[in-house]
Motif scaffolding. Structure first.
Motif, PDB file in Angstrom:
ATOM      1  N   ALA A   6      34.653  -3.272 -20.201  1.00 31.94           N
ATOM      2  CA  ALA A   6      35.397  -2.193 -19.537  1.00 31.94           C
ATOM      3  C   ALA A   6      36.550  -2.761 -18.730  1.00 31.94           C
ATOM      4  CB  ALA A   6      34.463  -1.385 -18.646  1.00 31.94           C
ATOM      5  N   LEU A   7      36.316  -3.881 -18.047  1.00 29.86           N
ATOM      6  CA  LEU A   7      37.382  -4.521 -17.271  1.00 29.86           C
ATOM      7  C   LEU A   7      38.507  -4.977 -18.188  1.00 29.86           C
ATOM      8  CD1 LEU A   7      38.704  -5.769 -14.808  1.00 29.86           C
ATOM      9  CD2 LEU A   7      37.165  -7.727 -15.065  1.00 29.86           C
ATOM     10  N   SER A   8      38.162  -5.610 -19.279  1.00 27.92           N
ATOM     11  CA  SER A   8      39.175  -6.078 -20.227  1.00 27.92           C
ATOM     12  C   SER A   8      40.016  -4.913 -20.750  1.00 27.92           C
ATOM     13  CB  SER A   8      38.496  -6.823 -21.371  1.00 27.92           C
ATOM     14  OG  SER A   8      39.448  -7.293 -22.280  1.00 27.92           O
ATOM     15  N   ALA A   9      39.357  -3.812 -21.089  1.00 27.90           N
ATOM     16  CA  ALA A   9      40.071  -2.634 -21.589  1.00 27.90           C
ATOM     17  C   ALA A   9      40.995  -2.059 -20.516  1.00 27.90           C
ATOM     18  CB  ALA A   9      39.074  -1.574 -22.058  1.00 27.90           C
ATOM     19  N   TRP A  10      40.520  -2.028 -19.269  1.00 29.83           N
ATOM     20  CA  TRP A  10      41.351  -1.494 -18.184  1.00 29.83           C
ATOM     21  C   TRP A  10      42.569  -2.372 -17.937  1.00 29.83           C
ATOM     22  CZ3 TRP A  10      41.662  -2.615 -12.594  1.00 29.83           C
ATOM     23  CH2 TRP A  10      42.413  -1.653 -11.911  1.00 29.83           C
ATOM     24  N   ARG A  16      49.768  -2.519 -20.874  1.00 31.25           N
ATOM     25  CA  ARG A  16      50.505  -1.785 -21.898  1.00 31.25           C
ATOM     26  C   ARG A  16      51.112  -0.485 -21.381  1.00 31.25           C
ATOM     27  NH1 ARG A  16      47.805   0.532 -25.300  1.00 31.25           N
ATOM     28  NH2 ARG A  16      45.722   0.107 -24.578  1.00 31.25           N
ATOM     29  N   GLU A  17      50.281   0.363 -20.763  1.00 37.44           N
ATOM     30  CA  GLU A  17      50.729   1.699 -20.395  1.00 37.44           C
ATOM     31  C   GLU A  17      51.451   1.744 -19.054  1.00 37.44           C
ATOM     32  OE1 GLU A  17      47.443   4.414 -20.679  1.00 37.44           O
ATOM     33  OE2 GLU A  17      46.999   3.795 -22.738  1.00 37.44           O
ATOM     34  N   ARG A  18      51.018   0.915 -18.138  1.00 32.93           N
ATOM     35  CA  ARG A  18      51.612   0.966 -16.806  1.00 32.93           C
ATOM     36  C   ARG A  18      52.572  -0.186 -16.567  1.00 32.93           C
ATOM     37  NH1 ARG A  18      47.019   2.789 -12.652  1.00 32.93           N
ATOM     38  NH2 ARG A  18      48.045   4.769 -12.361  1.00 32.93           N
ATOM     39  N   ARG A  19      52.630  -1.099 -17.532  1.00 33.03           N
ATOM     40  CA  ARG A  19      53.527  -2.252 -17.462  1.00 33.03           C
ATOM     41  C   ARG A  19      53.373  -3.035 -16.157  1.00 33.03           C
ATOM     42  NH1 ARG A  19      58.820  -0.333 -20.769  1.00 33.03           N
ATOM     43  NH2 ARG A  19      57.648   0.834 -22.308  1.00 33.03           N
ATOM     44  N   ALA A  20      52.127  -3.230 -15.768  1.00 32.83           N
ATOM     45  CA  ALA A  20      51.837  -4.011 -14.558  1.00 32.83           C
ATOM     46  C   ALA A  20      52.251  -5.461 -14.801  1.00 32.83           C
ATOM     47  CB  ALA A  20      50.354  -3.932 -14.223  1.00 32.83           C
ATOM     48  N   SER A  21      52.660  -6.123 -13.745  1.00 37.65           N
ATOM     49  CA  SER A  21      53.103  -7.514 -13.867  1.00 37.65           C
ATOM     50  C   SER A  21      51.918  -8.426 -14.151  1.00 37.65           C
ATOM     51  CB  SER A  21      53.791  -7.962 -12.574  1.00 37.65           C
ATOM     52  OG  SER A  21      52.827  -8.156 -11.554  1.00 37.65           O
ATOM     53  N   ALA A  22      52.220  -9.597 -14.654  1.00 40.19           N
ATOM     54  CA  ALA A  22      51.184 -10.589 -14.936  1.00 40.19           C
ATOM     55  C   ALA A  22      50.435 -10.954 -13.654  1.00 40.19           C
ATOM     56  CB  ALA A  22      51.793 -11.827 -15.573  1.00 40.19           C
ATOM     57  N   THR A  24      49.907  -9.008 -11.028  1.00 36.54           N
ATOM     58  CA  THR A  24      49.034  -7.885 -10.694  1.00 36.54           C
ATOM     59  C   THR A  24      47.791  -7.913 -11.568  1.00 36.54           C
ATOM     60  OG1 THR A  24      50.876  -6.513  -9.959  1.00 36.54           O
ATOM     61  CG2 THR A  24      48.866  -5.355 -10.642  1.00 36.54           C
ATOM     62  N   ILE A  25      47.977  -8.125 -12.850  1.00 36.37           N
ATOM     63  CA  ILE A  25      46.846  -8.183 -13.779  1.00 36.37           C
ATOM     64  C   ILE A  25      45.886  -9.295 -13.365  1.00 36.37           C
ATOM     65  CG2 ILE A  25      46.162  -8.623 -16.178  1.00 36.37           C
ATOM     66  CD1 ILE A  25      47.559  -5.923 -15.789  1.00 36.37           C
ATOM     67  N   GLU A  26      46.418 -10.453 -13.042  1.00 36.98           N
ATOM     68  CA  GLU A  26      45.564 -11.580 -12.656  1.00 36.98           C
ATOM     69  C   GLU A  26      44.841 -11.306 -11.341  1.00 36.98           C
ATOM     70  OE1 GLU A  26      43.236 -14.603 -12.901  1.00 36.98           O
ATOM     71  OE2 GLU A  26      44.513 -13.933 -14.542  1.00 36.98           O
ATOM     72  N   ALA A  27      45.509 -10.683 -10.379  1.00 42.36           N
ATOM     73  CA  ALA A  27      44.854 -10.350  -9.110  1.00 42.36           C
ATOM     74  C   ALA A  27      43.711  -9.363  -9.341  1.00 42.36           C
ATOM     75  CB  ALA A  27      45.876  -9.775  -8.131  1.00 42.36           C
ATOM     76  N   TYR A  28      43.955  -8.330 -10.155  1.00 42.49           N
ATOM     77  CA  TYR A  28      42.898  -7.360 -10.461  1.00 42.49           C
ATOM     78  C   TYR A  28      41.759  -8.025 -11.218  1.00 42.49           C
ATOM     79  CZ  TYR A  28      45.644  -3.274  -8.991  1.00 42.49           C
ATOM     80  OH  TYR A  28      46.339  -2.341  -8.260  1.00 42.49           O
ATOM     81  N   ARG A  29      42.074  -8.900 -12.139  1.00 42.38           N
ATOM     82  CA  ARG A  29      41.032  -9.608 -12.898  1.00 42.38           C
ATOM     83  C   ARG A  29      40.149 -10.402 -11.932  1.00 42.38           C
ATOM     84  NH1 ARG A  29      41.281 -10.710 -18.003  1.00 42.38           N
ATOM     85  NH2 ARG A  29      43.561 -10.791 -18.029  1.00 42.38           N
ATOM     86  N   SER A  30      40.754 -11.094 -11.003  1.00 41.36           N
ATOM     87  CA  SER A  30      40.009 -11.892 -10.035  1.00 41.36           C
ATOM     88  C   SER A  30      39.148 -11.007  -9.137  1.00 41.36           C
ATOM     89  CB  SER A  30      40.987 -12.714  -9.194  1.00 41.36           C
ATOM     90  OG  SER A  30      40.320 -13.392  -8.167  1.00 41.36           O
ATOM     91  N   ASP A  31      39.745  -9.968  -8.574  1.00 44.42           N
ATOM     92  CA  ASP A  31      39.008  -9.072  -7.675  1.00 44.42           C
ATOM     93  C   ASP A  31      37.836  -8.412  -8.389  1.00 44.42           C
ATOM     94  OD1 ASP A  31      40.819  -9.646  -5.650  1.00 44.42           O
ATOM     95  OD2 ASP A  31      41.989  -7.818  -5.947  1.00 44.42           O
TER      96      ASP A  31
END
Length: 99
Positions: A6-10, A16-22, A24-31
């Motif tokens: 589920a995390l990977s899909a989010w 893709r859809e929100r064009r979050a920066s790399a 941001t993606i890494e911070a969310y992945r860590s959290d």
């Protein structure tokens, strides 16, 4: 679907859809990796979608309390909470449930 899938899909949706920066993606992945690791210990098994949908505020507070004991400051815990809330809202929208 388990929590990791589920995390990977989010994260893919954010990219893709929100064009979050790399970053941001890494911070969310860590959290959220910390959150899912805590929930695995807290629940006694890796959470699936049903377990994530059944989480209560007490479960989230337990995660934040652990992070405080580990030395996270207020701003860091607020960021982690924002990541968790966004993730759980996404799951509720995409997969239903009470989160």
């Amino acid at each position: 679907m388990d929590g990791a899938a589920a995390l990977s899909a989010w994260l893919d949706t954010l990219a893709r859809e929100r064009r979050a920066s790399a970053n941001t993606i890494e911070a969310y992945r860590s959290d959220l990796s910390l959150f899912l690791g805590f929930m695995t210990r807290h629940l006694g098994e890796e959470p699936d979608l049903a377990a994530l949908a059944a989480l209560r505020p007490l479960d989230i507070r337990a995660f934040l309390a652990e992070r405080a004991r580990e030395g996270d400051g207020n701003a860091t815990r607020a960021r982690r909470l924002a990541a968790v809330r966004g993730f759980l809202r996404h799951l509720a929208r995409r997969h239903g449930g009470g989160t």
